[in-house]
Design a protein around this motif. Sequence first.
Motif, PDB file in Angstrom:
ATOM      1  N   GLY A 136       1.612   2.185  -3.387  1.00  0.00           N
ATOM      2  CA  GLY A 136       0.478   2.436  -4.259  1.00  0.00           C
ATOM      3  C   GLY A 136      -0.050   1.213  -4.965  1.00  0.00           C
ATOM      4  O   GLY A 136      -0.852   1.330  -5.898  1.00  0.00           O
ATOM      5  N   ALA A 161       0.825  -1.208   0.000  1.00  0.00           N
ATOM      6  CA  ALA A 161       0.000   0.000   0.000  1.00  0.00           C
ATOM      7  C   ALA A 161       0.860   1.259   0.000  1.00  0.00           C
ATOM      8  O   ALA A 161       0.511   2.262  -0.632  1.00  0.00           O
ATOM      9  CB  ALA A 161      -0.930  -0.002   1.217  1.00  0.00           C
ATOM     10  N   GLN A 162       2.000   1.217   0.696  1.00  0.00           N
ATOM     11  CA  GLN A 162       2.901   2.368   0.717  1.00  0.00           C
ATOM     12  C   GLN A 162       3.452   2.678  -0.678  1.00  0.00           C
ATOM     13  O   GLN A 162       3.794   3.823  -0.976  1.00  0.00           O
ATOM     14  CB  GLN A 162       4.054   2.107   1.692  1.00  0.00           C
ATOM     15  CG  GLN A 162       3.631   2.136   3.147  1.00  0.00           C
ATOM     16  CD  GLN A 162       4.658   1.512   4.072  1.00  0.00           C
ATOM     17  OE1 GLN A 162       5.744   1.137   3.644  1.00  0.00           O
ATOM     18  NE2 GLN A 162       4.317   1.402   5.349  1.00  0.00           N
ATOM     19  N   GLY A 176      -5.100   2.287  -0.050  1.00  0.00           N
ATOM     20  CA  GLY A 176      -4.376   3.084   0.925  1.00  0.00           C
ATOM     21  C   GLY A 176      -4.587   2.681   2.363  1.00  0.00           C
ATOM     22  O   GLY A 176      -3.699   2.868   3.201  1.00  0.00           O
ATOM     23  N   TYR A 221      -1.004   7.250   8.728  1.00  0.00           N
ATOM     24  CA  TYR A 221      -0.078   6.680   7.759  1.00  0.00           C
ATOM     25  C   TYR A 221       1.272   6.447   8.413  1.00  0.00           C
ATOM     26  O   TYR A 221       1.781   7.305   9.135  1.00  0.00           O
ATOM     27  CB  TYR A 221       0.098   7.606   6.552  1.00  0.00           C
ATOM     28  CG  TYR A 221      -1.080   7.619   5.625  1.00  0.00           C
ATOM     29  CD1 TYR A 221      -1.329   6.547   4.777  1.00  0.00           C
ATOM     30  CD2 TYR A 221      -1.956   8.699   5.596  1.00  0.00           C
ATOM     31  CE1 TYR A 221      -2.421   6.549   3.926  1.00  0.00           C
ATOM     32  CE2 TYR A 221      -3.051   8.720   4.752  1.00  0.00           C
ATOM     33  CZ  TYR A 221      -3.275   7.637   3.920  1.00  0.00           C
ATOM     34  OH  TYR A 221      -4.359   7.643   3.092  1.00  0.00           O
ATOM     35  N   LEU A 266     -10.939   6.148   3.471  1.00  0.00           N
ATOM     36  CA  LEU A 266      -9.706   6.296   4.239  1.00  0.00           C
ATOM     37  C   LEU A 266      -9.935   7.103   5.509  1.00  0.00           C
ATOM     38  O   LEU A 266      -9.476   6.728   6.594  1.00  0.00           O
ATOM     39  CB  LEU A 266      -8.631   6.969   3.378  1.00  0.00           C
ATOM     40  CG  LEU A 266      -7.891   6.076   2.384  1.00  0.00           C
ATOM     41  CD1 LEU A 266      -6.975   6.914   1.507  1.00  0.00           C
ATOM     42  CD2 LEU A 266      -7.085   5.029   3.125  1.00  0.00           C
TER      43      LEU A 266
END
Length: 479
Positions: A323, A320-321, A327, A470, A459
């Motif tokens: 992409g 996810a970091q 997210g 995050y 999100l």
Amino acid sequence: MGEETQASDGKVTLKRKITLFNGVGIIIGTIIGSGIFISPTGVFRYTQSVGASLLIWLICGLLSTLGALCYAELGTSISRSGGDYAYIFTAFGPLPAFLRMWIALLIIRPTTQAIVAITFGQYVVKPFFPDCEPPENAVRLLAAVCLCILTAINCISVRWTMRIQDVFTSSKLLALVVIIISGIYYIASGHTENFERAFDGEYSAGDIAMAFYSGLFAFGGWNYLNFVTEELQDPYKNLPRAIWIAMPMVTIIYVMANLAYFAVVTKTQWLDPKAVVAAIFGDQLFGSWSWLIPVFVALSTFGGVNGVLFTSARLFATGAQEGHMPGFFTLFHVEKQTPIPSLILTCFFSLLMLTTSNVIELINYYSQTLWLSVGASVVGMLWLRKTKPEMSRPIRVNIIIPYLFLIAIGCLVIIPAITQPKDTAIGIAILLSGIPVYYLCVKWQNKPQCYNTASGCILRFLQKLCSCAYVDSSEKITN
């Protein structure tokens, strides 16, 4: 130990909480799960030879050690969590890395967790049904409870997760020591009839390859510590140390455990389709105390599920970091340092796998793809040596090791492709199905505004619901 910091933008930096002992516990605890109680039957049925089976177990341990050493170089030169995904991304770019993530999300991790959890359920209820098969629904329900409880603990505390891993690793080692000592005593008492003409059997090249699949399934997890290198204390020293401590221990334990099994369980019993080898061993050797074996197996598999859950969530968070995953996978709890959304979704996919009883067939579908991805990581290591010689390599293995490992992987992939082309085609189809997903969901930049608005709302909702932010990774994957 590294300190947790929270940046002004709300991002969280992970502490290095995992010690060398924890790392050894992750490797041993993840490897020694259900495999040593399931795979011996598969190895023997494909060879029908005591000697060949023991030799395959030894070679599986050596092969896994070679792979772990290659991954020690990869894990210290590319010190991002994510394992195979991070290595393939660095060496070959985003699309191959996404395909590795895709197959892990859909098949590899959920199926592995489901199999180990189902084994937990089977052995928990086994003492209550000594003369018949346990009810399938009861087994599935217990497997689901196991997954949910461990997911909750993983969400609450990394420290508690590590304590569970350490405690249950000690428990499963004690269980296997009891089996091994009992087997050695049985052999020393003169019961060696099962070892006569040890190498007599019926097997071909295809059978040997499938036997290796069963054996290597039991060794699965030798690379899982690489998925959490960002949380490992002094990874340049502790990663290889954990490998050198854990892998010989696991190999010796597995060979000795199989020696004990073969001393007690006859060939006819091995070939019974409904045989549960560990239970047969306990029934014949411990009598009224045979219920201890199912208890030991349940403890072992409980720790195995915990290890796979812990590392799976970190893998998807890394994707996810970059992409390559939604997210919310990269959201970590601000105080507890746990990837709550990632853990919950990982548990959800594993629960879906419990709706089918054909999880063992799924292993056959993805085995070649799994080993193909491992081979791609090692090829990537050799490629990076050539294209990025300036890259820091605190550990640099002898060039012979990756080449030997790749030759073995080539045999594991090619031979079953010839003997079982249908399973190979299914595995490749599942892998390639990720290509259109990549171009639609990752590569396509100018998505409709409604998509971006909905994604942002989800999100923000998850951030508030789970008190997450995050995570700020210390390094980004580059290629």
